[in-house]
Design a protein around this motif. Structure first.
Motif, PDB file in Angstrom:
ATOM      1  N   SER A   2       0.780  -1.336   0.121  1.00  0.00           N
ATOM      2  CA  SER A   2       0.021   0.044   0.085  1.00  0.00           C
ATOM      3  C   SER A   2       0.903   1.414   0.000  1.00  0.00           C
ATOM      4  O   SER A   2       2.028   1.357   0.544  1.00  0.00           O
ATOM      5  N   ARG A  55      -8.813   4.938  11.458  1.00  0.00           N
ATOM      6  CA  ARG A  55      -7.853   4.538  10.398  1.00  0.00           C
ATOM      7  C   ARG A  55      -6.677   3.844  11.275  1.00  0.00           C
ATOM      8  O   ARG A  55      -6.138   4.373  12.119  1.00  0.00           O
ATOM      9  N   TRP A  57      -2.815   1.756  10.702  1.00  0.00           N
ATOM     10  CA  TRP A  57      -1.798   1.203   9.667  1.00  0.00           C
ATOM     11  C   TRP A  57      -0.447   0.986  10.141  1.00  0.00           C
ATOM     12  O   TRP A  57      -0.112   1.464  11.041  1.00  0.00           O
ATOM     13  N   ARG A  59       3.407  -0.718   8.645  1.00  0.00           N
ATOM     14  CA  ARG A  59       4.077  -1.369   7.431  1.00  0.00           C
ATOM     15  C   ARG A  59       5.680  -0.907   7.559  1.00  0.00           C
ATOM     16  O   ARG A  59       6.136   0.084   8.165  1.00  0.00           O
ATOM     17  N   GLY A  71       3.879   2.542  12.358  1.00  0.00           N
ATOM     18  CA  GLY A  71       2.461   2.824  11.914  1.00  0.00           C
ATOM     19  C   GLY A  71       1.807   3.924  12.849  1.00  0.00           C
ATOM     20  O   GLY A  71       2.537   4.619  13.232  1.00  0.00           O
ATOM     21  N   GLU A 178      -1.863  -4.291   5.988  1.00  0.00           N
ATOM     22  CA  GLU A 178      -0.907  -2.938   6.200  1.00  0.00           C
ATOM     23  C   GLU A 178      -1.839  -1.839   6.668  1.00  0.00           C
ATOM     24  O   GLU A 178      -1.348  -0.969   7.403  1.00  0.00           O
ATOM     25  N   ASP A 179      -2.994  -1.734   6.034  1.00  0.00           N
ATOM     26  CA  ASP A 179      -3.780  -0.675   6.169  1.00  0.00           C
ATOM     27  C   ASP A 179      -5.190  -0.925   6.366  1.00  0.00           C
ATOM     28  O   ASP A 179      -5.930  -1.476   5.388  1.00  0.00           O
TER      29      ASP A 179
END
Length: 205
Positions: A2, A55, A57, A59, A71, A178-179
């Motif tokens: 992503s 949200r 995330w 990664r 993250g 990842e997200d």
């Protein structure tokens, strides 16, 4: 893979993020897991305290040398208590500590490996806006409403232990995807997101 979010190298206060690239005893997969479990704990402990995740995330990110991971979690305006917010802030660090201990790799100096000073600062500043003192270097001032950071860590440990199965489930999915949005997390567990605060509902109407 992503695309990286905008300002991926900054925390929620706009300060440079500390990247998870340290720890020669941890291999790349373990460092990736450490980062994801930190964020997953923020999400689920915050959710437990009425916070609505927008949200999350986690990664691998660019690094000048070696490989690094980081993250972030962002939130909708939510209804929670000062203690709930501070507990959420501490949960990432405590989940990371539990993970390293479960690997059997924990050493006395490893508090520096998992410590998240930016999360502690978020608790101090966020709660301070509402008159709740999160004391770090000394006791809560006489007559003030608040708690010492060590007490908040105890609350976070209890929350992380209670939610550990869900935290590891979210971590596994986050490593793969990842997200994720808040709705993605809700769908994963078959739950309903906590409501947005009234002020935000009105702003969107």
């Amino acid at each position: 893979m992503s695309a990286l979010p905008e300002n991926w190298d900054r925390d929620n206060q706009g300060n440079p993020k500390r990247l998870a690239s340290w720890g020669s005893r941890l291999d790349c997969d373990q460092i990736a897991y450490l980062t994801a479990v930190h964020e997953a704990a923020h999400v689920l402990v915050g959710w437990q305290h009425g916070m609505r995740v927008q949200r999350v995330w986690s990664r691998e990110v660019p690094a000048e040398t070696g490989r690094s991971w980081t993250g972030c979690v962002t939130w909708d305006l939510s209804n929670t208590t000062n203690l709930g917010y501070a507990t959420m802030c501490a949960a990432g660090e405590r989940a990371a500590a539990r993970y390293v201990k479960e690997l059997g790799l924990w050493e006395p100096d490893d508090i520096d490996l998992v410590r998240a000073d930016h999360d502690r600062l978020s608790a101090v500043e966020g709660c301070g806006q509402f008159g709740f003192v999160v004391a770090v270097d000394g006791p809560v001032p006489h007559g003030a409403l608040g708690m010492h950071w060590s007490q908040i860590i105890e609350h976070a440990d209890v929350a992380v232990d209670a939610l550990w199965a869900d935290i590891t489930t979210l971590t596994d999915v986050l490593l793969e995807r990842e997200d994720m949005t808040g709705q993605d997390v809700a769908d994963l567990f078959g739950r309903t997101l906590p409501p947005m605060a009234v002020a935000e509902q009105g702003a969107e109407a």
